[in-house]
Design a protein around this motif. Structure first.
Motif, PDB file in Angstrom:
ATOM      1  N   VAL A  59       0.825  -1.212   0.000  1.00 51.43           N
ATOM      2  CA  VAL A  59       0.000   0.000   0.000  1.00 51.43           C
ATOM      3  C   VAL A  59       0.856   1.258   0.000  1.00 51.43           C
ATOM      4  CG1 VAL A  59      -1.978  -1.124   1.088  1.00 51.43           C
ATOM      5  CG2 VAL A  59      -0.260  -0.009   2.522  1.00 51.43           C
ATOM      6  N   SER A  60       2.139   1.108   0.304  1.00 53.06           N
ATOM      7  CA  SER A  60       3.042   2.249   0.290  1.00 53.06           C
ATOM      8  C   SER A  60       4.461   1.748   0.031  1.00 53.06           C
ATOM      9  CB  SER A  60       3.000   2.995   1.625  1.00 53.06           C
ATOM     10  OG  SER A  60       3.935   4.058   1.644  1.00 53.06           O
ATOM     11  N   LEU A  61       5.158   2.444  -0.846  1.00 59.11           N
ATOM     12  CA  LEU A  61       6.556   2.154  -1.127  1.00 59.11           C
ATOM     13  C   LEU A  61       7.264   3.492  -1.307  1.00 59.11           C
ATOM     14  CD1 LEU A  61       8.786   0.069  -1.755  1.00 59.11           C
ATOM     15  CD2 LEU A  61       8.101   0.225  -4.160  1.00 59.11           C
ATOM     16  N   SER A  62       8.235   3.755  -0.449  1.00 63.11           N
ATOM     17  CA  SER A  62       8.961   5.024  -0.528  1.00 63.11           C
ATOM     18  C   SER A  62      10.423   4.784  -0.209  1.00 63.11           C
ATOM     19  CB  SER A  62       8.359   6.056   0.423  1.00 63.11           C
ATOM     20  OG  SER A  62       8.401   5.581   1.758  1.00 63.11           O
ATOM     21  N   TRP A  63      11.265   5.702  -0.653  1.00 62.62           N
ATOM     22  CA  TRP A  63      12.683   5.535  -0.431  1.00 62.62           C
ATOM     23  C   TRP A  63      13.387   6.868  -0.477  1.00 62.62           C
ATOM     24  CZ3 TRP A  63      10.043   4.125  -4.754  1.00 62.62           C
ATOM     25  CH2 TRP A  63      10.355   4.796  -5.932  1.00 62.62           C
ATOM     26  N   VAL A  64      14.578   6.854   0.073  1.00 56.51           N
ATOM     27  CA  VAL A  64      15.483   7.994  -0.008  1.00 56.51           C
ATOM     28  C   VAL A  64      16.862   7.413  -0.302  1.00 56.51           C
ATOM     29  CG1 VAL A  64      15.930   8.030   2.488  1.00 56.51           C
ATOM     30  CG2 VAL A  64      16.314  10.091   1.147  1.00 56.51           C
ATOM     31  N   THR A  65      17.617   8.111  -1.139  1.00 56.87           N
ATOM     32  CA  THR A  65      18.964   7.656  -1.468  1.00 56.87           C
ATOM     33  C   THR A  65      19.969   8.699  -1.013  1.00 56.87           C
ATOM     34  OG1 THR A  65      18.861   8.616  -3.682  1.00 56.87           O
ATOM     35  CG2 THR A  65      18.212   6.298  -3.450  1.00 56.87           C
ATOM     36  N   GLY A  66      21.178   8.248  -0.831  1.00 60.03           N
ATOM     37  CA  GLY A  66      22.220   9.168  -0.414  1.00 60.03           C
ATOM     38  C   GLY A  66      23.559   8.478  -0.385  1.00 60.03           C
ATOM     39  N   GLU A  67      24.511   9.150   0.215  1.00 54.90           N
ATOM     40  CA  GLU A  67      25.850   8.609   0.357  1.00 54.90           C
ATOM     41  C   GLU A  67      26.316   8.939   1.769  1.00 54.90           C
ATOM     42  OE1 GLU A  67      28.856   8.396  -3.041  1.00 54.90           O
ATOM     43  OE2 GLU A  67      29.454  10.172  -1.890  1.00 54.90           O
ATOM     44  N   LEU A  68      26.759   7.929   2.475  1.00 58.66           N
ATOM     45  CA  LEU A  68      27.166   8.097   3.863  1.00 58.66           C
ATOM     46  C   LEU A  68      28.696   8.090   3.939  1.00 58.66           C
ATOM     47  CD1 LEU A  68      25.885   8.426   6.624  1.00 58.66           C
ATOM     48  CD2 LEU A  68      25.855   5.956   6.847  1.00 58.66           C
ATOM     49  N   PRO A  69      29.285   9.150   4.491  1.00 57.18           N
ATOM     50  CA  PRO A  69      30.741   9.181   4.617  1.00 57.18           C
ATOM     51  C   PRO A  69      31.259   8.038   5.500  1.00 57.18           C
ATOM     52  CG  PRO A  69      29.811  11.366   4.973  1.00 57.18           C
ATOM     53  CD  PRO A  69      28.664  10.398   4.943  1.00 57.18           C
ATOM     54  N   ALA A  70      32.537   7.743   5.368  1.00 55.76           N
ATOM     55  CA  ALA A  70      33.168   6.700   6.174  1.00 55.76           C
ATOM     56  C   ALA A  70      33.006   7.002   7.663  1.00 55.76           C
ATOM     57  CB  ALA A  70      34.655   6.605   5.823  1.00 55.76           C
ATOM     58  N   LYS A  71      32.718   5.953   8.434  1.00 54.81           N
ATOM     59  CA  LYS A  71      32.623   6.043   9.900  1.00 54.81           C
ATOM     60  C   LYS A  71      31.595   7.074  10.364  1.00 54.81           C
ATOM     61  CE  LYS A  71      36.046   3.141  10.487  1.00 54.81           C
ATOM     62  NZ  LYS A  71      35.841   1.813  10.984  1.00 54.81           N
ATOM     63  N   ASP A  72      30.523   7.229   9.605  1.00 55.25           N
ATOM     64  CA  ASP A  72      29.490   8.212   9.942  1.00 55.25           C
ATOM     65  C   ASP A  72      28.145   7.512  10.057  1.00 55.25           C
ATOM     66  OD1 ASP A  72      28.393  10.655  10.531  1.00 55.25           O
ATOM     67  OD2 ASP A  72      28.780  11.564   8.567  1.00 55.25           O
ATOM     68  N   SER A  73      27.173   8.214  10.606  1.00 49.31           N
ATOM     69  CA  SER A  73      25.819   7.666  10.702  1.00 49.31           C
ATOM     70  C   SER A  73      24.809   8.789  10.506  1.00 49.31           C
ATOM     71  CB  SER A  73      25.607   6.974  12.047  1.00 49.31           C
ATOM     72  OG  SER A  73      25.752   7.892  13.106  1.00 49.31           O
ATOM     73  N   LEU A  74      23.576   8.383  10.243  1.00 50.55           N
ATOM     74  CA  LEU A  74      22.489   9.349  10.082  1.00 50.55           C
ATOM     75  C   LEU A  74      21.160   8.682  10.411  1.00 50.55           C
ATOM     76  CD1 LEU A  74      20.736   8.700   7.310  1.00 50.55           C
ATOM     77  CD2 LEU A  74      22.717   9.655   6.210  1.00 50.55           C
ATOM     78  N   SER A  75      20.160   9.500  10.647  1.00 51.66           N
ATOM     79  CA  SER A  75      18.801   9.007  10.839  1.00 51.66           C
ATOM     80  C   SER A  75      18.050   9.187   9.531  1.00 51.66           C
ATOM     81  CB  SER A  75      18.083   9.776  11.948  1.00 51.66           C
ATOM     82  OG  SER A  75      18.595   9.413  13.196  1.00 51.66           O
ATOM     83  N   ALA A  76      17.632   8.068   8.942  1.00 46.54           N
ATOM     84  CA  ALA A  76      16.841   8.108   7.711  1.00 46.54           C
ATOM     85  C   ALA A  76      15.381   7.876   8.094  1.00 46.54           C
ATOM     86  CB  ALA A  76      17.315   7.041   6.738  1.00 46.54           C
ATOM     87  N   ALA A  77      14.469   8.529   7.394  1.00 46.52           N
ATOM     88  CA  ALA A  77      13.057   8.388   7.734  1.00 46.52           C
ATOM     89  C   ALA A  77      12.183   8.567   6.498  1.00 46.52           C
ATOM     90  CB  ALA A  77      12.666   9.411   8.794  1.00 46.52           C
ATOM     91  N   GLN A  78      11.067   7.883   6.525  1.00 48.67           N
ATOM     92  CA  GLN A  78      10.027   8.039   5.516  1.00 48.67           C
ATOM     93  C   GLN A  78       8.701   8.127   6.254  1.00 48.67           C
ATOM     94  OE1 GLN A  78      10.393   7.976   1.726  1.00 48.67           O
ATOM     95  NE2 GLN A  78      12.135   8.842   2.794  1.00 48.67           N
ATOM     96  N   SER A  79       7.771   8.907   5.726  1.00 47.59           N
ATOM     97  CA  SER A  79       6.472   9.044   6.378  1.00 47.59           C
ATOM     98  C   SER A  79       5.406   8.265   5.607  1.00 47.59           C
ATOM     99  CB  SER A  79       6.077  10.510   6.504  1.00 47.59           C
ATOM    100  OG  SER A  79       5.900  11.073   5.227  1.00 47.59           O
ATOM    101  N   TRP A  80       4.349   7.936   6.337  1.00 46.63           N
ATOM    102  CA  TRP A  80       3.212   7.191   5.774  1.00 46.63           C
ATOM    103  C   TRP A  80       1.966   7.673   6.476  1.00 46.63           C
ATOM    104  CZ3 TRP A  80       1.131   2.468   8.460  1.00 46.63           C
ATOM    105  CH2 TRP A  80       0.081   1.888   7.747  1.00 46.63           C
ATOM    106  N   ILE A  81       0.901   7.878   5.700  1.00 45.85           N
ATOM    107  CA  ILE A  81      -0.398   8.248   6.261  1.00 45.85           C
ATOM    108  C   ILE A  81      -1.384   7.138   5.906  1.00 45.85           C
ATOM    109  CG2 ILE A  81      -2.290   9.926   6.259  1.00 45.85           C
ATOM    110  CD1 ILE A  81      -0.182  12.067   5.528  1.00 45.85           C
ATOM    111  N   PRO A  82      -1.732   6.288   6.875  1.00 52.06           N
ATOM    112  CA  PRO A  82      -2.659   5.185   6.575  1.00 52.06           C
ATOM    113  C   PRO A  82      -4.046   5.706   6.220  1.00 52.06           C
ATOM    114  CG  PRO A  82      -2.124   5.235   8.926  1.00 52.06           C
ATOM    115  CD  PRO A  82      -1.293   6.277   8.275  1.00 52.06           C
ATOM    116  N   GLU A  83      -4.629   5.092   5.198  1.00 51.77           N
ATOM    117  CA  GLU A  83      -5.948   5.514   4.723  1.00 51.77           C
ATOM    118  C   GLU A  83      -7.075   4.630   5.237  1.00 51.77           C
ATOM    119  OE1 GLU A  83      -5.707   5.747   0.477  1.00 51.77           O
ATOM    120  OE2 GLU A  83      -4.147   7.284   0.532  1.00 51.77           O
TER     121      GLU A  83
END
Length: 96
Positions: free
Chosen positions: A40-64
């Motif tokens: 019912v939902s398919l979403s994505w984000v792409t990027g590039e993560l530097p060496a020895k680094d981290s990040l918070s990735a997120a996608q939103s969804w509104i259930p119908e």
């Protein structure tokens, strides 16, 4: 994910860490399926993560619609390259 209601925004968030010594392209993909295993939902984000680094990735969804849903989170090498960079993460969500 608790107290989810129809029409409310849900944020599916993950911490992504690159423990390598080189930068790493990635695709953070969130797929949500209903009780009949229909996506019912398919979403994505792409990027590039530097060496020895981290990040918070997120996608939103509104259930119908109310019901039970399966949330699947993938981290792949890219949108075109489905080599997994981490194990598949799965959880269930009840929407009222």
């Amino acid at each position: 994910l608790t107290d989810v209601t129809v029409g409310s925004q849900v944020l599916i968030q993950s911490e992504i860490t690159n423990s390598q010594t080189k930068k790493q392209p990635f695709a953070y993909i969130v797929q949500i399926k209903d009780e009949n295993d229909v996506t019912v939902s398919l979403s994505w984000v792409t990027g590039e993560l530097p060496a020895k680094d981290s990040l918070s990735a997120a996608q939103s969804w509104i259930p119908e619609e109310a019901g039970d849903y399966t949330v699947e989170v993938f981290v792949w090498a890219s949108g075109d390259n489905p080599d997994p960079l981490s194990p598949l993460r799965t959880t269930t969500v009840s929407v009222s």
